[in-house]
Design an enzyme around this catalytic site. Structure first.
Site, PDB file in Angstrom:
ATOM      1  N   ALA A 177       0.945  -1.133  -0.063  1.00  0.00           N
ATOM      2  CA  ALA A 177      -0.491  -0.200   0.264  1.00  0.00           C
ATOM      3  C   ALA A 177       1.004   1.327   0.564  1.00  0.00           C
ATOM      4  O   ALA A 177       0.409   2.696   0.002  1.00  0.00           O
ATOM      5  CB  ALA A 177      -0.885   0.062   1.073  1.00  0.00           C
ATOM      6  N   ASN A 183       1.563  -3.795   8.259  1.00  0.00           N
ATOM      7  CA  ASN A 183       2.085  -4.026   6.800  1.00  0.00           C
ATOM      8  C   ASN A 183       2.712  -2.877   6.010  1.00  0.00           C
ATOM      9  O   ASN A 183       3.834  -2.944   5.599  1.00  0.00           O
ATOM     10  CB  ASN A 183       1.046  -4.503   5.717  1.00  0.00           C
ATOM     11  CG  ASN A 183       0.780  -5.942   6.074  1.00  0.00           C
ATOM     12  OD1 ASN A 183       1.227  -6.782   6.036  1.00  0.00           O
ATOM     13  ND2 ASN A 183      -0.910  -5.902   6.301  1.00  0.00           N
ATOM     14  N   HIS A 190      -0.833   7.578   3.868  1.00  0.00           N
ATOM     15  CA  HIS A 190       0.233   6.979   4.343  1.00  0.00           C
ATOM     16  C   HIS A 190       1.756   8.493   3.659  1.00  0.00           C
ATOM     17  O   HIS A 190       2.210   8.950   2.820  1.00  0.00           O
ATOM     18  CB  HIS A 190       0.965   6.041   3.606  1.00  0.00           C
ATOM     19  CG  HIS A 190       0.279   4.322   3.720  1.00  0.00           C
ATOM     20  ND1 HIS A 190      -0.099   4.406   4.848  1.00  0.00           N
ATOM     21  CD2 HIS A 190      -1.027   4.233   3.338  1.00  0.00           C
ATOM     22  CE1 HIS A 190      -0.972   2.746   4.605  1.00  0.00           C
ATOM     23  NE2 HIS A 190      -1.754   2.677   3.264  1.00  0.00           N
TER      24      HIS A 190
HETATM   25  N1  LIG Z   1       1.552  -5.054   1.625  1.00  0.00           N
HETATM   26  C1  LIG Z   1       0.124  -3.954   2.574  1.00  0.00           C
HETATM   27  O1  LIG Z   1      -0.246  -2.868   2.251  1.00  0.00           O
HETATM   28  C2  LIG Z   1      -1.403  -5.152   2.549  1.00  0.00           C
HETATM   29  C3  LIG Z   1      -2.405  -4.467   2.373  1.00  0.00           C
HETATM   30  C4  LIG Z   1      -3.541  -4.825   2.663  1.00  0.00           C
HETATM   31  C5  LIG Z   1      -2.981  -5.857   3.237  1.00  0.00           C
HETATM   32  N2  LIG Z   1      -1.834  -6.806   3.553  1.00  0.00           N
HETATM   33  C6  LIG Z   1      -2.369  -7.993   3.976  1.00  0.00           C
HETATM   34  O2  LIG Z   1      -2.717  -9.318   2.621  1.00  0.00           O
HETATM   35  C7  LIG Z   1      -3.422  -9.910   3.104  1.00  0.00           C
HETATM   36  C8  LIG Z   1      -4.766 -10.643   2.799  1.00  0.00           C
HETATM   37  O3  LIG Z   1      -5.876  -9.417   2.073  1.00  0.00           O
HETATM   38  P1  LIG Z   1      -7.105  -9.576   1.996  1.00  0.00           P
HETATM   39  O4  LIG Z   1      -7.932  -8.083   1.706  1.00  0.00           O
HETATM   40  O5  LIG Z   1      -7.518 -10.384   1.003  1.00  0.00           O
HETATM   41  O6  LIG Z   1      -7.792 -10.079   3.553  1.00  0.00           O
HETATM   42  P2  LIG Z   1      -8.932 -10.938   3.340  1.00  0.00           P
HETATM   43  O7  LIG Z   1      -9.325 -11.560   5.267  1.00  0.00           O
HETATM   44  O8  LIG Z   1     -10.149 -10.846   2.795  1.00  0.00           O
HETATM   45  O9  LIG Z   1      -8.624 -12.445   2.755  1.00  0.00           O
HETATM   46  C9  LIG Z   1      -7.994 -13.305   3.651  1.00  0.00           C
HETATM   47  C10 LIG Z   1      -8.187 -14.672   3.268  1.00  0.00           C
HETATM   48  O10 LIG Z   1      -6.846 -15.696   3.724  1.00  0.00           O
HETATM   49  C11 LIG Z   1      -7.076 -16.985   4.068  1.00  0.00           C
HETATM   50  N3  LIG Z   1      -6.368 -17.640   5.254  1.00  0.00           N
HETATM   51  C12 LIG Z   1      -6.280 -17.320   6.226  1.00  0.00           C
HETATM   52  N4  LIG Z   1      -5.257 -17.629   6.344  1.00  0.00           N
HETATM   53  C13 LIG Z   1      -4.845 -18.830   6.120  1.00  0.00           C
HETATM   54  C14 LIG Z   1      -3.866 -19.601   6.020  1.00  0.00           C
HETATM   55  N5  LIG Z   1      -3.278 -19.572   7.319  1.00  0.00           N
HETATM   56  N6  LIG Z   1      -3.320 -20.743   4.561  1.00  0.00           N
HETATM   57  C15 LIG Z   1      -4.543 -19.703   3.800  1.00  0.00           C
HETATM   58  N7  LIG Z   1      -5.566 -19.148   3.943  1.00  0.00           N
HETATM   59  C16 LIG Z   1      -5.652 -18.441   4.966  1.00  0.00           C
HETATM   60  C17 LIG Z   1      -8.903 -16.411   4.789  1.00  0.00           C
HETATM   61  O11 LIG Z   1      -9.913 -17.079   4.513  1.00  0.00           O
HETATM   62  C18 LIG Z   1      -9.246 -15.687   3.830  1.00  0.00           C
HETATM   63  O12 LIG Z   1     -10.376 -15.553   2.406  1.00  0.00           O
HETATM   64  C19 LIG Z   1      -4.204  -9.916   5.048  1.00  0.00           C
HETATM   65  O13 LIG Z   1      -3.854 -10.115   5.891  1.00  0.00           O
HETATM   66  C20 LIG Z   1      -2.820  -8.860   5.268  1.00  0.00           C
HETATM   67  O14 LIG Z   1      -1.753  -9.196   5.583  1.00  0.00           O
HETATM   68  C21 LIG Z   1      -0.910  -6.127   2.948  1.00  0.00           C
END
Ligand SMILES: NC(=O)c1ccc[n+]([C@@H]2O[C@H](COP(=O)([O-])OP(=O)(O)OC[C@H]3O[C@@H](n4cnc5c(N)ncnc54)[C@H](O)[C@@H]3O)[C@@H](O)[C@H]2O)c1
Length: 287
Positions: free
Chosen positions: A145, A211, A241
């Site tokens: 992000a 993150n 940010h």
């Molecule tokens: N780098 C960044 O700037 C940034 C920004 C936003 C989100 N993220 C990361 O991206 C991830 C995903 O975001 P999202 O909006 O899709 O979240 P979300 O909650 O919509 O989806 C997460 C999915 O992961 C699944 N899950 C959970 N644990 C699991 C595991 N051990 N193995 C397999 N699947 C698993 C859940 O069932 C869910 O479907 C967030 O958890 C966050 O850590 C990073």
């Protein structure tokens, strides 16, 4: 979850994996939530035509994934690995980085990681480093992000004096965090500091908001030296940010105002785009 369409190592898809994988790009998405599904949709519409895409997510609806996105869902990591993915893409959360990504790297499969905040753990970073050495694989950390981290990283060559991150979100976006309870979020009517300290402390107290700060700390001067301020700001309706860095190279200022993903208001659209970009770069490298 309907298990009838979940694949295992004895299914047709897995059995022909080794031969087919040599000529076909195979993307494995860990976590088929808002970001995982968005990434698949974009890949399906992108320049590579039909790419084989599989998923690993114990909570996902296998039938819906197959019908909506033509994604095959695997029941466990062993079966996913037998499918011989070109690259694994983590979109699942911090626990998946610990539990799944390290194993993929050890087995020689490159991994793109969205949940960069997990890397605030010294122990996990060391484990992932070792896993890369064992597997001869590569961990690809996306900027997510935030952006401009290539410049921050390059500036290290001159010695960076300071890195300061300020994150602003609407007060309601801090619900479910330690700020919820410490502050009456609904009553906040002016920009209010809810955290001020190091990136290391913010990752410990606000892991779900780590993150971006982790990406900045890794690119710049580390978790203990990166200053983090997080604000509940009623004047913003997006996640904002800002990064400021100073050193002999000069001064760097980055500001991003991120729109959310339609399916998850807590995830910035740019984070999904950053994952898509990393996948396309990885595929172009292979091709
Ligand atoms: N780098 C960044 O700037 C940034 C920004 C936003 C989100 N993220 C990361 O991206 C991830 C995903 O975001 P999202 O909006 O899709 O979240 P979300 O909650 O919509 O989806 C997460 C999915 O992961 C699944 N899950 C959970 N644990 C699991 C595991 N051990 N193995 C397999 N699947 C698993 C859940 O069932 C869910 O479907 C967030 O958890 C966050 O850590 C990073």
């Amino acid at each position: 979850m309907n298990t009838s369409t979940i694949l295992d190592a004895t299914s047709g898809v897995a059995s022909d994996s080794a031969d087919a994988a040599s000529s076909e790009q195979r993307i494995a998405i860990i976590g088929m939530g808002a970001m995982g599904r968005r990434v698949v949709s974009s890949l399906r519409a992108g320049p590579f035509g039909r790419i084989a895409i599989a998923g690993l997510d114990p909570y996902a609806d296998a039938n819906a994934l197959k019908v909506d996105l033509d994604v095959d869902l695997f029941a466990n990591l062993d079966d996913l690995m037998a499918w011989a993915p070109t690259v694994v893409v983590e979109c699942a959360g911090h626990t998946a980085v610990e539990g799944v990504v390290a194993q993929c790297l050890e087995r020689g499969v490159d991994a793109i990681v969205a949940s960069v905040g997990a890397l605030s753990s010294d122990e996990l970073r060391a484990r992932l480093h070792q896993a890369q050495e064992i597997g001869g694989s590569e961990l690809i950390v996306v900027s997510g992000a935030i952006g401009g981290l290539d410049a921050l990283s390059a500036a290290r060559g001159s010695g960076i004096e300071s890195v300061r991150y300020v994150g602003r979100k609407p007060p309601r976006a801090w619900s479910g965090t330690p700020a919820d309870g410490e502050f009456d979020l609904a009553a906040i009517d002016k920009p209010t500091v809810i955290f001020d300290g190091t990136a290391a402390e913010s990752a410990r107290l606000y892991p779900k908001n780590a993150n971006v700060t982790a990406a900045v700390a890794i690119a710049g001067i580390g978790f203990d030296k990166t200053h983090v301020t997080m604000m509940a700001d009623p004047s913003v309706n997006k996640n904002v940010h800002e990064v400021e860095a100073k050193g002999p190279f000069g001064q760097l200022n980055i500001r991003l105002e991120n729109n959310p993903l339609p399916d998850n208001p807590k995830t910035s659209w740019l984070a999904a785009l950053s994952i898509e970009d990393a996948i396309l770069r990885r595929l172009q490298h292979v091709i």
